[in-house]
Structure formats: structure tokens, C-alpha cells
Write a protein that holds these residues in place. Structure first.
Motif, PDB file in Angstrom:
ATOM      1  N   MET A   1       0.855  -1.181   0.000  1.00 57.92           N
ATOM      2  CA  MET A   1       0.000   0.000   0.000  1.00 57.92           C
ATOM      3  C   MET A   1       0.895   1.237   0.000  1.00 57.92           C
ATOM      4  SD  MET A   1      -3.149   0.914   2.604  1.00 57.92           S
ATOM      5  CE  MET A   1      -3.952  -0.631   2.245  1.00 57.92           C
ATOM      6  N   ARG A   2       0.703   2.114  -0.987  1.00 59.05           N
ATOM      7  CA  ARG A   2       1.507   3.339  -1.103  1.00 59.05           C
ATOM      8  C   ARG A   2       0.620   4.561  -0.926  1.00 59.05           C
ATOM      9  NH1 ARG A   2       3.705   3.576  -6.785  1.00 59.05           N
ATOM     10  NH2 ARG A   2       4.516   5.576  -6.027  1.00 59.05           N
ATOM     11  N   VAL A   3       1.132   5.542  -0.194  1.00 62.48           N
ATOM     12  CA  VAL A   3       0.453   6.823  -0.059  1.00 62.48           C
ATOM     13  C   VAL A   3       1.289   7.864  -0.796  1.00 62.48           C
ATOM     14  CG1 VAL A   3      -0.385   8.600   1.503  1.00 62.48           C
ATOM     15  CG2 VAL A   3      -0.545   6.189   2.158  1.00 62.48           C
TER      16      VAL A   3
ATOM     17  N   THR B   1     -11.696  -3.273  -4.231  1.00 60.69           N
ATOM     18  CA  THR B   1     -10.625  -2.912  -5.142  1.00 60.69           C
ATOM     19  C   THR B   1     -10.683  -3.666  -6.462  1.00 60.69           C
ATOM     20  OG1 THR B   1      -9.152  -4.497  -4.085  1.00 60.69           O
ATOM     21  CG2 THR B   1      -9.100  -2.238  -3.267  1.00 60.69           C
TER      22      THR B   1
ATOM     23  N   THR C   1      -5.301  -1.821 -11.198  1.00 63.53           N
ATOM     24  CA  THR C   1      -4.769  -0.772 -10.325  1.00 63.53           C
ATOM     25  C   THR C   1      -5.897   0.146  -9.901  1.00 63.53           C
ATOM     26  OG1 THR C   1      -2.641  -0.829 -11.479  1.00 63.53           O
ATOM     27  CG2 THR C   1      -3.134   1.148 -10.200  1.00 63.53           C
TER      28      THR C   1
ATOM     29  N   GLY D   1      -6.990  -0.967   5.148  1.00 67.70           N
ATOM     30  CA  GLY D   1      -6.906  -2.106   4.228  1.00 67.70           C
ATOM     31  C   GLY D   1      -6.102  -3.153   4.958  1.00 67.70           C
TER      32      GLY D   1
ATOM     33  N   GLU E   1      -3.253  -2.158   6.401  1.00 67.54           N
ATOM     34  CA  GLU E   1      -2.872  -1.322   7.535  1.00 67.54           C
ATOM     35  C   GLU E   1      -3.564   0.022   7.366  1.00 67.54           C
ATOM     36  OE1 GLU E   1       1.288   0.598   6.212  1.00 67.54           O
ATOM     37  OE2 GLU E   1       1.315  -1.579   6.388  1.00 67.54           O
TER      38      GLU E   1
ATOM     39  N   LEU F   1      -4.042   7.322  -2.468  1.00 71.32           N
ATOM     40  CA  LEU F   1      -3.685   5.980  -2.000  1.00 71.32           C
ATOM     41  C   LEU F   1      -3.673   5.010  -3.170  1.00 71.32           C
ATOM     42  CD1 LEU F   1      -3.240   3.923   0.349  1.00 71.32           C
ATOM     43  CD2 LEU F   1      -5.726   3.637   0.372  1.00 71.32           C
TER      44      LEU F   1
ATOM     45  N   PRO G   1      -3.497   1.101  -3.172  1.00 76.38           N
ATOM     46  CA  PRO G   1      -3.406  -0.151  -2.421  1.00 76.38           C
ATOM     47  C   PRO G   1      -2.700  -1.213  -3.253  1.00 76.38           C
ATOM     48  CG  PRO G   1      -5.625   0.174  -3.227  1.00 76.38           C
ATOM     49  CD  PRO G   1      -4.859   1.421  -3.563  1.00 76.38           C
ATOM     50  N   GLY G   2      -2.096  -2.158  -2.578  1.00 75.37           N
ATOM     51  CA  GLY G   2      -1.411  -3.242  -3.280  1.00 75.37           C
ATOM     52  C   GLY G   2      -2.387  -4.295  -3.771  1.00 75.37           C
TER      53      GLY G   2
ATOM     54  N   THR H   1      -4.852  -6.271  -1.363  1.00 76.17           N
ATOM     55  CA  THR H   1      -5.923  -5.569  -0.643  1.00 76.17           C
ATOM     56  C   THR H   1      -7.235  -5.732  -1.403  1.00 76.17           C
ATOM     57  OG1 THR H   1      -4.291  -3.933   0.104  1.00 76.17           O
ATOM     58  CG2 THR H   1      -6.615  -3.366   0.366  1.00 76.17           C
TER      59      THR H   1
ATOM     60  N   LEU I   1     -11.135  -1.630   0.832  1.00 75.30           N
ATOM     61  CA  LEU I   1     -10.680  -0.473   1.598  1.00 75.30           C
ATOM     62  C   LEU I   1     -11.862   0.035   2.411  1.00 75.30           C
ATOM     63  CD1 LEU I   1      -8.803   1.431  -1.253  1.00 75.30           C
ATOM     64  CD2 LEU I   1      -7.771   0.021   0.542  1.00 75.30           C
TER      65      LEU I   1
END
Length: 195
Positions: free
Chosen positions: A1-3, A134, A138, A152, A154, A164, A166-167, A170, A173
Motif C-alpha cells: 500500500m503506497r500513499v 478494489t 490498479t 486495508g 494497515e 492511496l 493499495p497493493g 488488498t 478499503l
């Protein structure tokens, strides 16, 4: 998960040199304007005029701030896009001119390479907790205003214009807003096995 934090977005000139765009995310990473598979960006439009053309690209435009814009797309009937209208999808490789209706706007642009990817953009007004499935491909969730906590794998906190990604692990969300908030959910999928 990237912000992706709004303060870290990269700004660059428009392809036609008429303004500046703020890149939220692009794939492949560090791809240029001529070789991306998909790209999400925001632009400040200060005046009326032609849009940049991108060969083989489909585009969706959404107004984030300002009164709105009228688009003349390849001679079709003009289309009004405001903060209240649905995101507008159109080919990015046809002649398109824009006329502002009440001063500058900020817009959200999602673009995908037609031969490889498809996309959709959804505006969500949330004032209570909501679940976002999700699915495959992507997904990007941009928080326009306010603040939300997204759980998700975390929990993460999103402020205004944070995004956001998410990977793939996930499945859902869970979004908890602190006040009424507008989210933009972009879904990007590959065609015929393209990721």
C-alpha cells in the motif's frame, strides 16, 4: 500500500506548453508523455484554448475546483464539465478546445494507452464510513478535501489531494471520513492480460 502525498507530486509543462500539470502517478514509473501506459495528473487551467493531443490515448477529465469548462471535442456538440457533472471520457488524440465559464479551474486527468489499458473514474461523496472494493488491476483513491482514514492491510491517513494506491493483496478499503469528503476512485485495467 503506497500513499502519495500532495506535497511530493511532480510538476511539469503541458505537452503544448500552455500551462503546468501536476503528475500524481504514472506507469511505468518515470515514463514520459509519449510512452506511459497510464497517467493520473492535475492541471490548473488559467485560460481558454486547445488541449494537448496524445496519440492512442483515452482520457477522462473531472473538475476539482472552479466554475467549470466547456469542451468542444472534434466538432461534437459542446460538453459542459463542472464539479457537479460526471467525469467526462473522450479520446485524447482528437482536436479538443476548452472554454472556461467563470475563471480558472483545476482538473483531474486520467489517461490510458488505448491498446493496453482501460480506465474509469468515479466521484464519491462520503460522510459516513464506506467500503471500496478494489477488484483487479490498479486502483487510486484521491482525497479532494477533508481528511480520511483508510483501512486495508494497515490504516493510513489521507489529507487534501493525497492519493492511496493499495497493493494487489488488498481486496477492500474501509474509508472513515472526519467530515463530508469527496473522493475520486480511478480504476485501471489491462486489456488481454496486460497489467
Amino acid at each position: 500500500m503506497r500513499v502519495l502525498r500532495a506535497a511530493e507530486y511532480k510538476s511539469m509543462p503541458w505537452k503544448n506548453g500552455g500551462g503546468v500539470t501536476t503528475e500524481v502517478a504514472v506507469s511505468p514509473a518515470d515514463a514520459g508523455l509519449d510512452d506511459f501506459d497510464w497517467r493520473v495528473s492535475m492541471a490548473r487551467v488559467e485560460g481558454s484554448g486547445p488541449f494537448s493531443q496524445f496519440a492512442g490515448i483515452d482520457r477522462t477529465l473531472t473538475v476539482l475546483e472552479g466554475e467549470g469548462i466547456v469542451l468542444d471535442i472534434a466538432g461534437r456538440p459542446p460538453r459542459l464539465v463542472t464539479r457537479a457533472t460526471d467525469p467526462l471520457s473522450f479520446p485524447a488524440d482528437v482536436a479538443t478546445a476548452a472554454a472556461l465559464i467563470g475563471g480558472p479551474i483545476t482538473d483531474l486527468n486520467v489517461m490510458t494507452r488505448r491498446s493496453r489499458m482501460t480506465h474509469s473514474v468515479e466521484r464519491l461523496m462520503v460522510s459516513n464510513p464506506v467500503e471500496i472494493r478494489t477488484g483487479t488491476g490498479t486502483i487510486l483513491v484521491l482525497c479532494l478535501n477533508g481528511e480520511v482514514t483508510v483501512s486495508g492491510i494497515e490504516p493510513v491517513h489521507l489529507g487534501p489531494l493525497d492519493t492511496l494506491l493499495p497493493g494487489p493483496d488488498t481486496a477492500s478499503l474501509f474509508v472513515q471520513p472526519t467530515q463530508e469528503t469527496t473522493l475520486f476512485v480511478t480504476r485501471i485495467r489491462g486489456i488481454s492480460g496486460n497489467d
